[in-house]
Design an enzyme around this catalytic site. Sequence first.
Site, PDB file in Angstrom:
ATOM      1  N   ARG A 157       0.821  -1.220   0.000  1.00  0.00           N
ATOM      2  CA  ARG A 157       0.000   0.000   0.000  1.00  0.00           C
ATOM      3  C   ARG A 157       0.854   1.268   0.000  1.00  0.00           C
ATOM      4  NH1 ARG A 157      -5.448  -1.275   3.527  1.00  0.00           N
ATOM      5  NH2 ARG A 157      -6.453  -2.293   1.773  1.00  0.00           N
TER       6      ARG A 157
ATOM      7  N   LYS B 161     -19.005 -16.378   1.925  1.00  0.00           N
ATOM      8  CA  LYS B 161     -20.470 -16.332   1.977  1.00  0.00           C
ATOM      9  C   LYS B 161     -21.113 -15.689   0.755  1.00  0.00           C
ATOM     10  CE  LYS B 161     -21.830 -15.415   6.494  1.00  0.00           C
ATOM     11  NZ  LYS B 161     -21.844 -14.328   7.489  1.00  0.00           N
TER      12      LYS B 161
ATOM     13  N   GLY C  48      -9.451  -8.480  -0.602  1.00  0.00           N
ATOM     14  CA  GLY C  48      -8.268  -8.528   0.245  1.00  0.00           C
ATOM     15  C   GLY C  48      -7.636  -9.910   0.304  1.00  0.00           C
TER      16      GLY C  48
ATOM     17  N   GLY D  65     -12.621  -3.982   0.419  1.00  0.00           N
ATOM     18  CA  GLY D  65     -14.021  -3.565   0.479  1.00  0.00           C
ATOM     19  C   GLY D  65     -14.384  -2.597  -0.634  1.00  0.00           C
TER      20      GLY D  65
HETATM   21  P1  ADP Z   1     -11.864 -11.450  -0.416  1.00  0.00           P
HETATM   22  O1  ADP Z   1     -11.271 -10.830   0.817  1.00  0.00           O
HETATM   23  O2  ADP Z   1     -10.841 -11.768  -1.456  1.00  0.00           O
HETATM   24  O3  ADP Z   1     -13.020 -10.634  -0.948  1.00  0.00           O
HETATM   25  P2  ADP Z   1     -13.634 -13.111   1.080  1.00  0.00           P
HETATM   26  O4  ADP Z   1     -13.411 -12.231   2.275  1.00  0.00           O
HETATM   27  O5  ADP Z   1     -14.932 -13.036   0.431  1.00  0.00           O
HETATM   28  O6  ADP Z   1     -12.474 -12.858   0.011  1.00  0.00           O
HETATM   29  O7  ADP Z   1     -13.410 -14.627   1.454  1.00  0.00           O
HETATM   30  C1  ADP Z   1     -12.257 -15.109   2.049  1.00  0.00           C
HETATM   31  C2  ADP Z   1     -12.587 -16.204   3.013  1.00  0.00           C
HETATM   32  O8  ADP Z   1     -13.334 -17.238   2.407  1.00  0.00           O
HETATM   33  C3  ADP Z   1     -11.327 -16.866   3.523  1.00  0.00           C
HETATM   34  O9  ADP Z   1     -11.195 -16.597   4.893  1.00  0.00           O
HETATM   35  C4  ADP Z   1     -11.543 -18.344   3.258  1.00  0.00           C
HETATM   36  O10 ADP Z   1     -11.126 -19.187   4.306  1.00  0.00           O
HETATM   37  C5  ADP Z   1     -13.041 -18.419   3.084  1.00  0.00           C
HETATM   38  N1  ADP Z   1     -13.415 -19.628   2.321  1.00  0.00           N
HETATM   39  C6  ADP Z   1     -13.074 -19.978   1.088  1.00  0.00           C
HETATM   40  N2  ADP Z   1     -13.546 -21.201   0.781  1.00  0.00           N
HETATM   41  C7  ADP Z   1     -14.210 -21.644   1.856  1.00  0.00           C
HETATM   42  C8  ADP Z   1     -14.916 -22.845   2.169  1.00  0.00           C
HETATM   43  N3  ADP Z   1     -15.039 -23.839   1.301  1.00  0.00           N
HETATM   44  N4  ADP Z   1     -15.489 -22.946   3.400  1.00  0.00           N
HETATM   45  C9  ADP Z   1     -15.376 -21.942   4.283  1.00  0.00           C
HETATM   46  N5  ADP Z   1     -14.716 -20.791   4.063  1.00  0.00           N
HETATM   47  C10 ADP Z   1     -14.138 -20.636   2.856  1.00  0.00           C
HETATM   48 MG    MG Z   2     -12.152 -10.535   2.741  1.00  0.00          MG
END
Ligand code: ADP
Ligand code: MG
Length: 394
Positions: free
Chosen positions: A38, A199, A349, A372
């Site tokens: 960053r 989710k 992230g 975000g």
């Molecule tokens: P980003 O930060 O890239 O937007 P998210 O915050 O949406 O990603 O998701 C990241 C989280 O999703 C991680 O902590 C990861 O452990 C979780 N995750 C990925 N696959 C699974 C799964 N099959 N079951 C539970 N959690 C999961």
């Molecule tokens: Mg995230």
Amino acid sequence: MQKKTIRDIEVGGKRVLVRVDLNVSLKKESSIIADDARIRAVLPTIEYLIGNKAKVILCSHLGRPGGRVVDELRLTPVSRRLSQLLGQPVMQVGDCIGDEVERVVGRLREGEVLLLENLRFHAGEGENDPAFAQALSHLADIYIDDAFGSAHRAHASIVGVASYLPAVAGFLLEKELKIMGEALNAPIHPFATLIGGAKVSDKIGVLRNILPKVDSLLLGGGMACTFLKAKGYEVGLSLVEEDKLSFARELLEKSTCLLLPLDVVTAQRFETNAPLITVPIAEVPENYYIMDIGPQTIRRFAAELQGSKTVIWNGPMGVYEMPPFAEGTKAIARFLASLKDATTIIGGGSTAEVVEEVGLTLAMTHVSTGGGASLKFLEGETLPGVAVLMDKEK
Ligand code: ADP
Ligand code: MG
């Protein structure tokens, strides 16, 4: 871009307040910076301002001090690192507003750089308090927003200050908006999007916005479980968001280009060392968790992505924090990095973290610095921090 940028305004000799996002992760119980991406990301703006003889006043938040002074969240390690990267001193003050800060700013010479103390030591920052915004604006003649990672927050240093100063975008903000904006609004086809993460509820806005635009939509991660369930598969102990099943069904019906995992790595417990088996999607054991996409899915996703000209990826394919379940995510990262003639964009992230971990950040077209903020942008929302900047003259 319709917003004015740093190039559209005279900065020489001016006091320029630059909002940057230097919210770096610090190693636990020390003030060592774990990742300086960053800081490096805002160097072009700072170097431009130095080169054009501005008096540079940087401001940022760090962590969540909650409106009071927390010594561990002072920006000292950041200013030290920034000074190394710039090859010149970065001055610091103990606060971000007030008489003492104004005195230091008053002595600032052209080409010098000052870093104000953590904005979130004041509750007025998060509350977008007009008095706090005004106090900040007293320090400067011009405001430049280069904090893409915070542009989705209507805070005083992001939104409030723009009421009191001419406000334009810095180079990082401009770059983020341009690359992601073009991919969303005028993508070169075939255009594929990969969505994963924990989710569905976090990704509904993105899915809705992106579905009409893409040629393929690939779903993995925990969020795919709700879709699998909606299709009639059993997902063992994995989280199914019951209240999102109808949304998942609606999307499955609407879309002809949606791909779900064909096989998955499952584990007996949600733990690194739990016994695991890889199974076809119709054979998930009832007392197991889905932890990652399987090898067949990786091959199918890669085949689908092959030949894509634009790819946006948000959300890991598995529980990448646990090494046995990081393979799917890493394989996808490697495959995207190998794509020729494609624009590859990483938002989110955790996703950016994995890409950095496997050393492929530079192999992608763009890894967004905003978690975000990039999600909000992919949802098609106007970011509050962008809305307040001055429009370009027609
Ligand atoms: P980003 O930060 O890239 O937007 P998210 O915050 O949406 O990603 O998701 C990241 C989280 O999703 C991680 O902590 C990861 O452990 C979780 N995750 C990925 N696959 C699974 C799964 N099959 N079951 C539970 N959690 C999961
Ligand atoms: Mg995230």
